[in-house]
Scaffold this active site. Structure first.
Site, PDB file in Angstrom:
ATOM      1  N   MET A  77      34.559  45.104  30.115  1.00  0.00           N
ATOM      2  CA  MET A  77      35.786  44.409  29.747  1.00  0.00           C
ATOM      3  C   MET A  77      36.470  45.148  28.610  1.00  0.00           C
ATOM      4  SD  MET A  77      34.496  40.582  30.318  1.00  0.00           S
ATOM      5  CE  MET A  77      32.763  40.938  30.162  1.00  0.00           C
ATOM      6  N   ARG A  86      -1.074  47.560  55.833  1.00  0.00           N
ATOM      7  CA  ARG A  86      -0.475  47.303  57.146  1.00  0.00           C
ATOM      8  C   ARG A  86      -1.105  48.260  58.147  1.00  0.00           C
ATOM      9  NH1 ARG A  86       3.416  48.290  53.442  1.00  0.00           N
ATOM     10  NH2 ARG A  86       4.905  46.629  52.917  1.00  0.00           N
ATOM     11  N   TYR A 135      -2.629  36.492  42.273  1.00  0.00           N
ATOM     12  CA  TYR A 135      -2.186  37.877  42.123  1.00  0.00           C
ATOM     13  C   TYR A 135      -0.836  38.102  42.790  1.00  0.00           C
ATOM     14  CZ  TYR A 135      -3.478  38.634  47.014  1.00  0.00           C
ATOM     15  OH  TYR A 135      -3.538  38.569  48.368  1.00  0.00           O
ATOM     16  N   LYS A 186      28.849  40.041  20.701  1.00  0.00           N
ATOM     17  CA  LYS A 186      29.670  40.741  19.720  1.00  0.00           C
ATOM     18  C   LYS A 186      30.106  39.794  18.609  1.00  0.00           C
ATOM     19  CE  LYS A 186      32.348  43.844  21.533  1.00  0.00           C
ATOM     20  NZ  LYS A 186      33.444  44.216  22.431  1.00  0.00           N
ATOM     21  N   ARG A 204      39.065  41.607  21.494  1.00  0.00           N
ATOM     22  CA  ARG A 204      37.857  42.228  22.049  1.00  0.00           C
ATOM     23  C   ARG A 204      37.055  41.196  22.821  1.00  0.00           C
ATOM     24  NH1 ARG A 204      34.880  44.401  16.788  1.00  0.00           N
ATOM     25  NH2 ARG A 204      33.972  45.870  18.287  1.00  0.00           N
ATOM     26  N   GLU A 253       4.199  32.976  55.970  1.00  0.00           N
ATOM     27  CA  GLU A 253       5.501  33.620  56.126  1.00  0.00           C
ATOM     28  C   GLU A 253       6.385  32.911  57.152  1.00  0.00           C
ATOM     29  OE1 GLU A 253       4.922  37.649  57.486  1.00  0.00           O
ATOM     30  OE2 GLU A 253       3.130  37.108  58.601  1.00  0.00           O
ATOM     31  N   GLY A 300      31.428  48.682  28.929  1.00  0.00           N
ATOM     32  CA  GLY A 300      32.559  49.166  29.695  1.00  0.00           C
ATOM     33  C   GLY A 300      33.122  48.172  30.686  1.00  0.00           C
ATOM     34  N   SER A 306      -1.635  34.656  51.599  1.00  0.00           N
ATOM     35  CA  SER A 306      -0.796  35.667  50.957  1.00  0.00           C
ATOM     36  C   SER A 306       0.634  35.414  51.410  1.00  0.00           C
ATOM     37  CB  SER A 306      -1.261  37.065  51.363  1.00  0.00           C
ATOM     38  OG  SER A 306      -0.392  38.014  50.802  1.00  0.00           O
ATOM     39  N   CYS A 338       2.661  39.202  48.885  1.00  0.00           N
ATOM     40  CA  CYS A 338       2.693  40.620  49.252  1.00  0.00           C
ATOM     41  C   CYS A 338       4.075  41.063  49.732  1.00  0.00           C
ATOM     42  CB  CYS A 338       1.628  40.939  50.290  1.00  0.00           C
ATOM     43  SG  CYS A 338       1.853  40.065  51.835  1.00  0.00           S
ATOM     44  N   HIS A 362      30.954  56.971  28.546  1.00  0.00           N
ATOM     45  CA  HIS A 362      30.684  55.908  29.527  1.00  0.00           C
ATOM     46  C   HIS A 362      29.535  56.299  30.445  1.00  0.00           C
ATOM     47  CE1 HIS A 362      31.377  53.817  33.412  1.00  0.00           C
ATOM     48  NE2 HIS A 362      31.572  52.788  32.616  1.00  0.00           N
ATOM     49  N   ARG A 405      24.643  45.812  17.602  1.00  0.00           N
ATOM     50  CA  ARG A 405      23.911  45.114  18.657  1.00  0.00           C
ATOM     51  C   ARG A 405      22.616  45.860  18.894  1.00  0.00           C
ATOM     52  NH1 ARG A 405      28.215  47.017  23.162  1.00  0.00           N
ATOM     53  NH2 ARG A 405      27.835  49.231  22.968  1.00  0.00           N
TER      54      ARG A 405
HETATM   55  P1  ADP Z   1      33.366  47.560  23.761  1.00  0.00           P
HETATM   56  O1  ADP Z   1      32.709  46.267  24.008  1.00  0.00           O
HETATM   57  O2  ADP Z   1      33.863  48.206  25.000  1.00  0.00           O
HETATM   58  O3  ADP Z   1      32.567  48.448  22.882  1.00  0.00           O
HETATM   59  P2  ADP Z   1      34.935  46.858  21.460  1.00  0.00           P
HETATM   60  O4  ADP Z   1      35.451  45.478  21.392  1.00  0.00           O
HETATM   61  O5  ADP Z   1      33.757  47.155  20.661  1.00  0.00           O
HETATM   62  O6  ADP Z   1      34.711  47.218  22.992  1.00  0.00           O
HETATM   63  O7  ADP Z   1      36.128  47.799  21.077  1.00  0.00           O
HETATM   64  C1  ADP Z   1      36.123  49.144  21.364  1.00  0.00           C
HETATM   65  C2  ADP Z   1      36.486  49.931  20.145  1.00  0.00           C
HETATM   66  O8  ADP Z   1      37.725  49.538  19.642  1.00  0.00           O
HETATM   67  C3  ADP Z   1      35.550  49.763  18.980  1.00  0.00           C
HETATM   68  O9  ADP Z   1      34.465  50.615  19.089  1.00  0.00           O
HETATM   69  C4  ADP Z   1      36.396  50.144  17.814  1.00  0.00           C
HETATM   70  O10 ADP Z   1      36.372  51.536  17.641  1.00  0.00           O
HETATM   71  C5  ADP Z   1      37.751  49.723  18.254  1.00  0.00           C
HETATM   72  N1  ADP Z   1      38.104  48.480  17.562  1.00  0.00           N
HETATM   73  C6  ADP Z   1      37.877  47.229  17.971  1.00  0.00           C
HETATM   74  N2  ADP Z   1      38.324  46.340  17.055  1.00  0.00           N
HETATM   75  C7  ADP Z   1      38.837  47.063  16.039  1.00  0.00           C
HETATM   76  C8  ADP Z   1      39.443  46.721  14.798  1.00  0.00           C
HETATM   77  N3  ADP Z   1      39.589  45.470  14.406  1.00  0.00           N
HETATM   78  N4  ADP Z   1      39.848  47.738  14.016  1.00  0.00           N
HETATM   79  C9  ADP Z   1      39.684  49.018  14.410  1.00  0.00           C
HETATM   80  N5  ADP Z   1      39.139  49.397  15.562  1.00  0.00           N
HETATM   81  C10 ADP Z   1      38.699  48.428  16.378  1.00  0.00           C
HETATM   82 MG    MG Z   2      32.046  48.153  21.113  1.00  0.00          MG
HETATM   83 MG    MG Z   3      35.081  49.557  26.146  1.00  0.00          MG
END
Ligand code: ADP
Ligand code: MG
Ligand code: MG
Length: 874
Positions: free
Chosen positions: A103, A560, A850, A22, A92, A744, A101, A763, A830, A454, A336
């Site tokens: 962290m 086998r 192989y 990120k 973040r 083995e 999801g 093998s 195998c 999610h 990403r």
């Molecule tokens: P994840 O890795 O779970 O996607 P993010 O760090 O991307 O978590 O944050 C989740 C959401 O929080 C982002 O999609 C965005 O909508 C919101 N967010 C994060 N940072 C900011 C920011 N600086 N301003 C506004 N919204 C933010």
């Molecule tokens: Mg995000």
């Molecule tokens: Mg999240």
């Protein structure tokens, strides 16, 4: 002094290891001149250091954080902790690879009782200020302090009920003030002290929480499932807030440059007006498709599309982007490489080669071999599908066909799957706590949430079929049932999900085998042109062999023979052979087995049309073929015309304390050479007959299992050769065949030079080799390995992913010793590992000829072998 903190303007996309995915991409976007709110990244090394220092942030890191903060304050012209015009940030997490999801993010950090008033005045929007504050308290309490977020949701729900409104956005400023008050009371009640008012304290606590989250149980499970080492750590991004919750000219959304489910080249996304952060993915309100933005805010839409195209060209890959609109101005918050289904991954890779964006080699490297698994599962039988009537329809969030029994919690799903049941996990909406249940399930059905919820994101990532946002179903989690219309489905009832259409069926639908066509076939062809490692299949039956061939197997690496004896009409003869009191009796029983065994081999040879077939002589302990309770023994004795006592005595005699280390493998052939004779005769006669009937050249490879000593191998080999020569003399035909061994038993690897003097091929049977090298049983290890993962002693299951350090060292040694003694020796693997991508790469590196794996994993192994070759070039 070491640099632990980087401004976005100081980083770039190549610094992923240090800044996390990120952070590196925020830096890259900043440098591309895109509208990114300013901020800084605390490095993954700071996370590692945090753990080394005993979970504290070193003063020098703290200092660097404040220095960076001061620089960002200058850029935005606001001050962190300013009570009149407060500077708010998001905190973040972001590891090297995205862990969806796993962290959690904290938004609006920097607010307190005074600053919220300042923010209200400054923006002239009291509602917005208190909405931001209540979100902050909620997220901080949950993510940093671990207070159950449901307790906050409950207060919010009560408020909505009291006011008679449905959505958060309908609450007024005064309502939200009341919510904030109650949130703070809850905080105090839970923690025993007031909600922290000092922004610096808030910030440091948040940074620590992100570091801690690296080791939360969900993250550990995810890492294990995805081969991510625990010492990578996570980075922390601190970024100026922009607000999508400032009114109806504001909003937030997510989008992909191509369709992540199908790969179609068309921008694809969802957004919500007057919303912040996770509202889109949390399924609180149902989001709107991006096309809607084109109508309501055409300029923003066009600007966004332009940015999206620029990013895709720049990264030369499909991008997954997050954006926020604050009062009619667009901000980019993340980009990403987008997660995509296997089908989409193939389409995008093949399309991008055609578009000239990437090379074929890059296309091959783009596909995660493990992901292909999703395409190698059965689909619904089209006839049955046509007849079936769906009971409901949701969003086709992750493709595939799933049939199974309904369970309503992750724990129960895991439990049921352990009992061998096929499970459909049914939830209102999933959350990161559900991850293990999602892995255990064949399919996932949710009542709420969109295509980027999610459930949808995780399901696509792990290749599990998912139907999301199926609003027609009403779930009663406590009662363990759901209803749709007037039908009730209880725990354990069967349903089927079609992840391609979103249809839900109230019955178990039959499925059919997968095949390789279209983009999948194209990419496999490219992979085959590159790889040097051959791929065979483990197949015992003509049906398996045919499937393996369809999926591209170049031979059979393991047949086998014992599986052929468990058939109902065969096991009596097998049992007769086992309980025989004399050699003569045994030969009589074996004579009954011979034609059956020969028939099996002929069928296999015919299907394989001259491709190599490795046949392993009888391997398991004999008692596996015998009945165990008295009643079964009595009826078998009757059938066989012997007394109960006599048969019982044989069963008891055959029992072993440690059967896997007992009388099995080549030890059987040493004590009963006539078994090996019969099997050899069947193998050679079948080969001669098929050659005469079909004209194919058959090259049987006769494999002797569980060898640990060269003389032991030689003894059995002599039996095999003597018999083979005898058969050929009888038939007046000479054919080629090979006699080799499994490696083995660790001692076989250690003395591979001795064994190779006699053996024409090796093998690696890495299931037993792993079991015997570690000294724990594959059937029991599951019970304690869980603790080994939790305590970071093991990061993955050595029976699934080859232990390259230990078991691999034995293999490498055996390869070198074997080749030195017999330069043209053929070598393969195998064990289960033959279809695991990282293990395949290892096999390529140590110079095996192989790999052999289960038929469905053949395409995975073909791709992994090509990738291994390409990586070696680099
Ligand atoms: P994840 O890795 O779970 O996607 P993010 O760090 O991307 O978590 O944050 C989740 C959401 O929080 C982002 O999609 C965005 O909508 C919101 N967010 C994060 N940072 C900011 C920011 N600086 N301003 C506004 N919204 C933010
Ligand atoms: Mg995000
Ligand atoms: Mg999240």
């Amino acid at each position: 002094m070491k640099k632990y903190v980087y401004l976005f303007s100081e980083g770039n996309a190549n610094m992923r290891d240090l800044l996390g995915g990120k952070g590196a991409n925020l830096a890259e976007m900043t440098n591309l001149g895109l509208p990114v709110p300013p901020g800084f990244t605390v490095t993954t090394e700071a996370c590692t250091r945090y753990y080394q220092d005993g979970q504290v942030i070193a003063p020098e890191i703290e200092e660097q954080i404040y220095e960076a903060m001061a620089k960002v304050e200058k850029i935005v012209g606001k001050k962190f902790g300013d009570m009149n015009n407060p500077f708010l940030v998001s905190v973040r997490s972001g590891a090297r690879v995205s862990m969806p999801g796993m962290m959690d993010t904290i938004l609006n950090l920097g607010l307190n009782d005074v600053a919220v008033e300042g923010l209200a005045k400054q923006t002239n929007n009291e509602r917005f200020a208190y909405d931001s504050y209540r979100r902050f308290i909620q997220m901080f309490s949950d993510v940093v302090m671990g207070i159950d977020k449901n307790k906050f949701e409950k207060i919010l729900d009560e408020m909505k009920e009291k006011k008679g409104v449905k959505h958060d956005v309908d609450l007024t400023a005064d309502d939200l003030k009341e919510v904030v008050k109650r949130f703070k009371e809850l905080y105090k009640q839970e923690m025993g002290y007031e909600f922290p008012q000092d922004p610096k304290v808030q910030l440091l606590e948040a940074v620590k929480a992100v570091f801690r989250s690296w080791n939360n149980p969900r993250a550990i499970v995810y890492r294990r499932m995805n081969d991510i080492p625990s010492d990578w750590g996570t980075a922390v991004n601190v970024q100026a807030m922009v607000f999508g919750n400032m009114g109806n000219d504001s909003g937030t959304g997510v989008a992909f440059t191509r369709n992540p489910a199908t790969g179609e080249k068309k921008i694809y996304g969802e957004f919500l007006m007057n919303a912040q952060g996770e509202d889109v993915v949390a399924g609180i309100r149902t989001p709107e498709p991006l096309d809607k933005l084109r109508e309501t805010m055409p300029e923003i839409y066009n600007q966004f599309v332009e940015i999206a195209e620029k990013l895709e060209k720049h990264y030369r890959d499909m991008q997954d982007m997050e954006f926020t609109i604050e009062r009619g101005k667009l901000y980019m918050l993340q980009t990403r490489s987008g997660k995509r289904t296997a089908a989409a991954a193939l389409k995008i890779a093949v399309d991008m080669v055609a578009e000239g964006l990437i090379t074929k080699e890059e296309a091959i490297l783009r596909i995660d071999p493990k992901q292909l698994d999703a395409l190698l599962h059965p689909t619904f039988d089209p006839e049955a599908l046509k007849k079936a009537k769906p009971i409901a329809k949701g969003l086709p969030a992750s493709p595939g066909a799933a049939t199974g029994q309904v369970y309503f919690t992750a724990e129960e799903a895991v439990e049921a799957a352990k009992q061998g049941k096929k499970v459909i996990l049914v939830r209102a909406e999933t959350s990161p706590e559900d991850i293990e249940g999602m892995y255990a399930a064949q399919g996932i059905l949710t009542a709420r949430g969109g295509m980027t919820s999610h459930a949808a994101v995780v399901a696509r990532g792990i290749g599990t079929c998912c139907v999301a946002g199926c609003e027609q179903i009403r779930i009663n989690e406590e009662g363990k049932y759901f209803t749709v219309g007037d039908r009730v489905f209880k725990e354990g009832d069967y349903i089927s999900l079609d992840g391609n259409t979103g249809y839900v069926y109230g019955e178990a639908l039959p499925t059919q085998e997968p095949s390789l066509t279209g983009d999948f076939a194209t990419l496999m062809e490219w992979a085959d042109q590159v790889r040097t490692l051959k791929v065979r299949a483990n197949a015992d039956t003509p049906r398996d062999a045919a499937q393996a061939l369809k999926l591209g197997a170049e031979g059979i690496g393991l047949c086998r023979t014992e599986h052929m004896f468990f058939d109902e009409d065969r096991i009596p003869a097998m049992r007769e052979m086992i309980v025989a009191r004399t050699e003569e009796e045994r030969r009589k029983a074996l004579a009954k087995l011979l034609p059956m065994q020969k028939g099996d081999f002929k069928a296999l040879y015919e299907i394989m049309e001259g491709k190599p077939v490795t046949i392993r002589l009888l391997d398991p302990p004999l008692h596996e073929f015998l009945p165990h309770d008295d009643e079964d023994i009595r009826s078998l004795a009757e059938q066989m015309g012997i007394t109960f006592e006599e048969l019982k005595a044989t069963v008891v005699k055959l029992q072993e304390f440690n059967p896997m280390l007992g009388h099995r493998g080549c030890r059987l052939a040493v004590t009963y050479p006539e078994i090996a004779e019969m099997q050899t005769r069947a193998i050679i006669e079948a080969a001669i007959e098929v050659m005469q009937e079909k004209g194919n050249t058959i090259l049987p490879e006769i494999m002797i299992p569980l060898v640990g000593e060269a003389k032991e191998f030689k003894y059995v080999k002599d039996v095999v050769v003597r018999t083979a020569e005898q058969v050929m003399k009888e038939k007046g035909v000479k054919i080629e065949y090979k006699v080799g061994t499994m490696i083995e038993v660790p001692r076989a690897a250690l003395t591979a030079d001795e064994i190779a003097k006699e053996a024409e091929f090796f093998s690696f049977g890495t299931n037993d080799l792993t079991q015997m090298t570690f000294g724990f049983s594959r059937d029991d290890a599951g019970k304690f390995l869980e603790e080994y993962y939790n305590k970071n002693i093991f990061e993955s299951d050595p029976f699934a992913k080859l232990d390259q350090v230990g078991v691999g060292k034995l293999m490498k040694m055996a390869v070198e010793l074997g080749r030195a003694a017999r330069p043209d020796i053929k070598m393969g693997i195998c064990g289960e590992h033959g279809g695991d991508p990282s293990s395949v790469e290892f096999c390529h590196r140590i110079g095996l000829d192989y790999v052999s794996c289960s038929p469905y994993r053949v395409p995975i192994a073909r791709l992994a072998a090509a990738q291994a070759k390409l990586k070696e070039k680099k």
